[in-house]
Design an enzyme around this catalytic site. Structure first.
Site, PDB file in Angstrom:
ATOM      1  N   SER A  16       0.646  -1.148   0.079  1.00 51.67           N
ATOM      2  CA  SER A  16      -0.321   0.085   0.203  1.00 51.67           C
ATOM      3  C   SER A  16       0.849   1.267   0.045  1.00 51.67           C
ATOM      4  O   SER A  16       0.717   2.223  -0.758  1.00 51.67           O
ATOM      5  CB  SER A  16      -0.820  -0.036   1.166  1.00 51.67           C
ATOM      6  OG  SER A  16      -1.785  -1.150   1.113  1.00 51.67           O
ATOM      7  N   GLU A  36       8.984  -5.982  -6.566  1.00 49.45           N
ATOM      8  CA  GLU A  36       8.257  -6.733  -5.648  1.00 49.45           C
ATOM      9  C   GLU A  36       8.666  -8.064  -6.137  1.00 49.45           C
ATOM     10  O   GLU A  36       8.073  -8.637  -6.909  1.00 49.45           O
ATOM     11  CB  GLU A  36       6.707  -6.304  -5.824  1.00 49.45           C
ATOM     12  CG  GLU A  36       5.711  -7.175  -5.065  1.00 49.45           C
ATOM     13  CD  GLU A  36       6.140  -7.400  -3.675  1.00 49.45           C
ATOM     14  OE1 GLU A  36       6.332  -8.387  -2.894  1.00 49.45           O
ATOM     15  OE2 GLU A  36       6.146  -6.289  -2.950  1.00 49.45           O
ATOM     16  N   CYS A  44      -1.714  -6.084   3.046  1.00 48.72           N
ATOM     17  CA  CYS A  44      -2.971  -5.897   3.051  1.00 48.72           C
ATOM     18  C   CYS A  44      -4.116  -6.502   1.980  1.00 48.72           C
ATOM     19  O   CYS A  44      -5.059  -7.204   2.294  1.00 48.72           O
ATOM     20  CB  CYS A  44      -3.333  -4.356   3.201  1.00 48.72           C
ATOM     21  SG  CYS A  44      -4.962  -3.945   3.367  1.00 48.72           S
ATOM     22  N   CYS A  49      -5.618  -7.661   5.462  1.00 46.89           N
ATOM     23  CA  CYS A  49      -6.685  -7.182   5.945  1.00 46.89           C
ATOM     24  C   CYS A  49      -7.848  -7.401   5.058  1.00 46.89           C
ATOM     25  O   CYS A  49      -9.052  -7.685   5.330  1.00 46.89           O
ATOM     26  CB  CYS A  49      -6.605  -5.838   6.118  1.00 46.89           C
ATOM     27  SG  CYS A  49      -5.571  -4.518   5.151  1.00 46.89           S
ATOM     28  N   LYS A  52      -8.858 -11.156   4.616  1.00 43.88           N
ATOM     29  CA  LYS A  52      -9.588 -11.517   6.033  1.00 43.88           C
ATOM     30  C   LYS A  52     -10.783 -10.852   6.464  1.00 43.88           C
ATOM     31  O   LYS A  52     -11.564 -11.553   6.905  1.00 43.88           O
ATOM     32  CB  LYS A  52      -8.473 -11.021   7.109  1.00 43.88           C
ATOM     33  CG  LYS A  52      -8.829 -11.324   8.536  1.00 43.88           C
ATOM     34  CD  LYS A  52      -7.700 -10.952   9.576  1.00 43.88           C
ATOM     35  CE  LYS A  52      -7.326  -9.302   9.447  1.00 43.88           C
ATOM     36  NZ  LYS A  52      -6.157  -9.153  10.172  1.00 43.88           N
ATOM     37  N   TYR A 100      -3.898  -3.081  -8.996  1.00 39.07           N
ATOM     38  CA  TYR A 100      -3.027  -2.433  -8.348  1.00 39.07           C
ATOM     39  C   TYR A 100      -1.803  -2.530  -9.624  1.00 39.07           C
ATOM     40  O   TYR A 100      -1.139  -1.340  -9.585  1.00 39.07           O
ATOM     41  CB  TYR A 100      -2.084  -3.122  -7.158  1.00 39.07           C
ATOM     42  CG  TYR A 100      -2.886  -2.704  -5.868  1.00 39.07           C
ATOM     43  CD1 TYR A 100      -2.072  -1.691  -4.838  1.00 39.07           C
ATOM     44  CD2 TYR A 100      -4.180  -2.819  -5.659  1.00 39.07           C
ATOM     45  CE1 TYR A 100      -2.773  -1.321  -3.625  1.00 39.07           C
ATOM     46  CE2 TYR A 100      -4.808  -2.489  -4.351  1.00 39.07           C
ATOM     47  CZ  TYR A 100      -3.874  -1.647  -3.543  1.00 39.07           C
ATOM     48  OH  TYR A 100      -4.526  -1.210  -2.393  1.00 39.07           O
ATOM     49  N   ALA A 116      14.792  -7.107  -4.836  1.00 35.90           N
ATOM     50  CA  ALA A 116      15.955  -6.111  -5.082  1.00 35.90           C
ATOM     51  C   ALA A 116      16.621  -5.928  -3.682  1.00 35.90           C
ATOM     52  O   ALA A 116      16.217  -5.890  -2.543  1.00 35.90           O
ATOM     53  CB  ALA A 116      15.116  -4.752  -5.339  1.00 35.90           C
ATOM     54  N   TYR A 179      -4.768  -8.512  17.647  1.00 35.63           N
ATOM     55  CA  TYR A 179      -6.097  -8.343  16.682  1.00 35.63           C
ATOM     56  C   TYR A 179      -6.042  -9.528  15.658  1.00 35.63           C
ATOM     57  O   TYR A 179      -7.188 -10.050  15.071  1.00 35.63           O
ATOM     58  CB  TYR A 179      -6.034  -6.932  16.008  1.00 35.63           C
ATOM     59  CG  TYR A 179      -4.970  -6.653  14.744  1.00 35.63           C
ATOM     60  CD1 TYR A 179      -5.365  -6.903  13.458  1.00 35.63           C
ATOM     61  CD2 TYR A 179      -3.636  -6.251  15.319  1.00 35.63           C
ATOM     62  CE1 TYR A 179      -4.311  -6.535  12.404  1.00 35.63           C
ATOM     63  CE2 TYR A 179      -2.940  -6.155  14.158  1.00 35.63           C
ATOM     64  CZ  TYR A 179      -3.268  -6.370  12.802  1.00 35.63           C
ATOM     65  OH  TYR A 179      -2.315  -6.228  11.888  1.00 35.63           O
ATOM     66  N   ILE A 180      -4.859  -9.969  14.983  1.00 37.04           N
ATOM     67  CA  ILE A 180      -4.958 -10.940  13.804  1.00 37.04           C
ATOM     68  C   ILE A 180      -5.555 -12.327  14.690  1.00 37.04           C
ATOM     69  O   ILE A 180      -6.498 -12.947  14.196  1.00 37.04           O
ATOM     70  CB  ILE A 180      -3.417 -11.142  13.461  1.00 37.04           C
ATOM     71  CG1 ILE A 180      -3.050  -9.963  12.767  1.00 37.04           C
ATOM     72  CG2 ILE A 180      -3.517 -12.352  12.680  1.00 37.04           C
ATOM     73  CD1 ILE A 180      -1.630 -10.098  12.160  1.00 37.04           C
ATOM     74  N   GLU A 183      -9.474 -11.949  15.339  1.00 37.38           N
ATOM     75  CA  GLU A 183     -10.069 -11.965  14.055  1.00 37.38           C
ATOM     76  C   GLU A 183     -10.368 -13.358  13.659  1.00 37.38           C
ATOM     77  O   GLU A 183     -11.444 -13.972  13.207  1.00 37.38           O
ATOM     78  CB  GLU A 183      -9.601 -11.013  13.164  1.00 37.38           C
ATOM     79  CG  GLU A 183      -9.701  -9.504  13.497  1.00 37.38           C
ATOM     80  CD  GLU A 183      -9.090  -8.542  12.791  1.00 37.38           C
ATOM     81  OE1 GLU A 183      -9.271  -7.248  12.765  1.00 37.38           O
ATOM     82  OE2 GLU A 183      -8.078  -8.915  11.875  1.00 37.38           O
ATOM     83  N   ARG A 200       0.960 -16.239  26.039  1.00 42.56           N
ATOM     84  CA  ARG A 200       1.950 -16.255  27.021  1.00 42.56           C
ATOM     85  C   ARG A 200       1.480 -15.254  28.281  1.00 42.56           C
ATOM     86  O   ARG A 200       2.073 -15.386  29.168  1.00 42.56           O
ATOM     87  CB  ARG A 200       3.200 -15.849  26.468  1.00 42.56           C
ATOM     88  CG  ARG A 200       3.467 -14.634  25.952  1.00 42.56           C
ATOM     89  CD  ARG A 200       4.928 -14.346  25.480  1.00 42.56           C
ATOM     90  NE  ARG A 200       5.364 -15.433  24.595  1.00 42.56           N
ATOM     91  CZ  ARG A 200       6.182 -16.084  25.058  1.00 42.56           C
ATOM     92  NH1 ARG A 200       6.810 -16.193  26.229  1.00 42.56           N
ATOM     93  NH2 ARG A 200       6.606 -16.964  24.170  1.00 42.56           N
ATOM     94  N   THR A 312      -2.410  -0.036   7.163  1.00 41.75           N
ATOM     95  CA  THR A 312      -2.372   0.144   5.859  1.00 41.75           C
ATOM     96  C   THR A 312      -2.593   1.778   5.715  1.00 41.75           C
ATOM     97  O   THR A 312      -1.920   2.302   4.950  1.00 41.75           O
ATOM     98  CB  THR A 312      -3.605  -0.747   5.096  1.00 41.75           C
ATOM     99  OG1 THR A 312      -2.969  -2.125   5.359  1.00 41.75           O
ATOM    100  CG2 THR A 312      -3.551  -0.349   3.800  1.00 41.75           C
ATOM    101  N   HIS A 437     -32.594   8.296  15.419  1.00 39.61           N
ATOM    102  CA  HIS A 437     -33.310   6.863  15.895  1.00 39.61           C
ATOM    103  C   HIS A 437     -34.233   6.127  14.915  1.00 39.61           C
ATOM    104  O   HIS A 437     -34.610   6.710  14.027  1.00 39.61           O
ATOM    105  CB  HIS A 437     -34.339   7.570  16.943  1.00 39.61           C
ATOM    106  CG  HIS A 437     -35.129   6.464  17.799  1.00 39.61           C
ATOM    107  ND1 HIS A 437     -34.376   5.557  18.834  1.00 39.61           N
ATOM    108  CD2 HIS A 437     -36.389   6.183  17.688  1.00 39.61           C
ATOM    109  CE1 HIS A 437     -35.365   4.875  19.124  1.00 39.61           C
ATOM    110  NE2 HIS A 437     -36.565   5.242  18.777  1.00 39.61           N
TER     111      HIS A 437
END
Length: 448
Positions: A16, A36, A44, A49, A52, A100, A116, A179-180, A183, A200, A312, A437
Site C-alpha cells: 500500500s 516486488e 493488506c 486485511c 481477512k 494495483y 531487490a 487483533y490478528i 479476528e 503467554r 495500512t 433513531h
C-alpha cells in the site's frame, strides 16, 4: 528528471505505501521503478486485511442464517463449503492484484517482479543480477509474521498461509491474543470450528480499552472459544492426521491446525541496508525522521518496515507525504495522533484517542460516560450479547479524549465519530446533536 541515474525513484516493495509513493511520484514527473518479489498489492491486499475481512463477511452468514427464523425466514438444508469461500476470496485477491498492477502501469511506473537488494546509497541489485541506479530509493517492504522458536514450529501456519487451507480444520489452536489472533478466532468459531486461544500472558488486545477487552472476552467465551492464558506452546508433534499440542504446565491435546499470530516484525532481512550505512533498530525496523528519511540521505522508508504504526492507511499517508515532499516540493508530514483502529472480531470493537487508563495517567481529572445496551437486532433474534460505548472526557475542558465501542458495526460507526475526536469537539457538542433513531449510533449522543 533523471540524468545521471537510471531512475529518479526506485521503490522496494509494492504494498500500500510503496504503490502510493510510486504512483504519486510518477504523477509529479519522476521516472519511477518498483520491485516486488511476491505480488503487487502487498500484505493488506494479498494476505492481510482485505482477504481477512472477506472471511469475516463469509463467517457472519452463520449467525445471520440462524437469526433469520426470528424474522420470518425459513432456510432449509444450510451447508457450508470452505473451498467455495476460500476460492472466492482468492479470486478477489487476484482482481485486486491486477488493479494495483494496472494503476502502476497507467502511471508509467516500471515493474520488476523480483527481489531487490540495496548495494549502495544510489544502487540496487535485482535477483536476476541486473544493477540499477536511482537518485532516491524508497523502502516499503512491510512486516512479516513472527514465528516463535519451539520444537515443531515448522508444523504451524501463520496469517500468510491461513487463506490457502485445503480444508476447514475441525480443531484450531491460535497462539497470540492480538487483533490478528482475535479476528481469526472469530472467523473459525463462526464457521463451526473448535477454537482454543493460547497466550503467554493473561491480556488480550493490549492497547485497547480494558472494558471493551473484558466484554469481548465474555462474549467470545459464551460463543464457545476457549482460552488458555499464561501458557504458550512448548512443542508440537505430528500425531497421525492431526497434531499434538503441548502447552506450558498442561497436558497435550490434539488439533487439526495451529495458527501462530504473535505479531509482525519489520521485513528488513536481506535488504542489504549495511551497504548504505543504515543500522536497524531493536526490532529490526528502519529508523526514519519525520520526513521518512533514513540515516542515508538518499534512502527513505515508509510503512510497517519503520515500525511506527502498523496500519495500512498510515502507510498510504506516509507514501503520499514522501512523494509530495520529495518530488513536488510540497513538504508534508503525517500526524500520528488520534488514529482510529478496529478489530474485526465477532463482535467487532473500535477505538480512537486515549483509553480510560491512558487518560487517567495523562490528565488525572477525567469523566467517563458510557452506554451499555442490547442492540435491537440482538433483542429480536433472542441474542443476549450487549454492546458497550465509552466516551473519555477531559473534566477541565469538556474535550473528548477518546471514544471506544464494541458491538455490531462498531468500526463503521467509529470512522465518523473519529472526525469529532480529531477536531477536538466536546461532550457538549455531542449532547447538542439530535439522535438518529432508531440506531446504535445514537448512543453516542445520548450518553449521560
Amino acid at each position: 528528471m533523471t540524468k545521471s541515474h537510471d531512475y529518479d525513484l526506485f521503490v522496494i516493495g509494492a504494498g500500500s505505501g510503496g504503490v502510493r509513493a510510486a504512483r504519486v511520484s510518477a504523477s509529479h514527473g519522476a521516472k519511477v521503478a518498483i520491485a516486488e518479489e511476491f505480488r503487487i498489492g502487498g500484505t493488506c491486499v494479498i494476505r492481510g486485511c482485505v482477504p481477512k475481512k472477506l472471511l469475516v463477511y463469509g463467517s457472519h452468514f452463520a449467525e445471520e442464517l440462524q437469526d433469520a427464523a426470528h424474522y420470518g425466514w425459513t432456510v432449509e438444508k444450510m451447508t457450508f463449503d470452505w473451498s467455495v469461500l476460500r476460492d472466492t476470496v482468492l479470486k478477489d485477491v487476484d482482481r485486486l492484484n491486477e488493479a494495483y498492477t494496472a494503476t502502476l502501469q497507467n502511471h508509467g511506473v516500471e515493474r520488476f517482479l523480483e527481489k531487490a537488494t540495496i548495494t549502495g546509497p544510489h544502487s540496487v541489485r535485482l535477483a536476476s543480477g541486473r544493477e540499477i541506479t536511482a537518485k532516491t530509493i524508497l523502502i516499503a517492504t512491510g512486516a512479516w509474521p513472527v514465528l516463535p522458536d519451539f520444537p515443531g514450529s515448522d508444523l504451524c501456519i501463520t496469517s500468510n498461509e491461513v487463506f490457502h487451507l485445503a480444508e476447514l480444520p475441525k480443531r484450531v489452536v491460535i497462539q497470540g491474543a492480538g487483533y490478528i489472533a482475535m479476528e481469526f478466532a472469530g472467523i473459525f468459531n463462526a464457521l463451526g470450528c473448535h477454537v482454543t486461544v493460547v497466550n503467554r500472558s493473561e491480556t488480550l488486545l493490549r492497547g485497547y480499552d480494558e472494558s471493551l477487552r473484558d466484554r469481548l472476552l465474555q462474549i467470545t467465551m459464551a460463543r464457545g472459544i476457549q482460552y488458555r492464558f499464561n501458557c504458550p506452546i512448548e512443542r508440537i508433534e505430528k500425531d497421525g492426521e492431526c497434531y499434538s499440542v503441548k502447552l506450558a504446565g498442561q497436558d497435550p491435546f490434539n488439533a487439526d491446525a495451529v495458527l501462530i499470530a504473535t505479531g509482525r516484525r519489520p521485513n528488513t532481512r536481506g535488504l542489504g541496508l549495511d551497504a548504505a550505512g543504515i543500522e536497524l533498530g531493536e526490532r529490526g525496523e528502519i529508523p526514519v525522521d519525520e520526513a521518512n528519511r533514513t540515516s542515508c540521505p538518499s534512502i527513505y522508508a515508509v510503512g510497517d518496515v519503520t515500525d511506527r504504526v502498523q496500519l495500512t492507511p498510515v502507510a498510504i499517508r506516509e507514501g503520499q507525504a514522501f512523494a509530495d515532499s520529495v518530488f513536488s516540493d510540497t513538504p508534508r508530514t503525517v500526524d500520528y495522533s488520534h488514529i482510529p483502529s478496529a478489530v474485526f472480531s465477532q463482535p467487532p470493537l473500535a477505538g480512537v484517542g486515549l483509553t480510560e487508563g491512558q487518560a487517567r495517567m495523562q490528565y488525572g481529572n477525567i469523566k467517563v460516560f458510557s452506554s451499555d445496551f442490547r442492540p435491537m437486532k440482538n433483542v429480536f433474534a433472542e441474542r443476549h450479547e450487549r454492546g458497550l460505548y465509552k466516551m473519555i472526557v477531559d473534566a477541565g475542558t469538556d474535550r473528548i479524549l477518546g471514544l471506544h465501542m464494541i458491538g455490531p458495526e462498531a468500526p463503521e460507526i467509529l470512522q465518523a465519530a473519529a472526525i469529532a475526536v480529531k477536531a477536538g469537539l466536546t461532550k457538549a457538542d455531542f449532547d447538542a446533536t439530535v439522535a438518529l433513531h432508531p440506531s446504535m449510533a445514537e448512543e453516542l449522543v445520548l450518553m449521560r
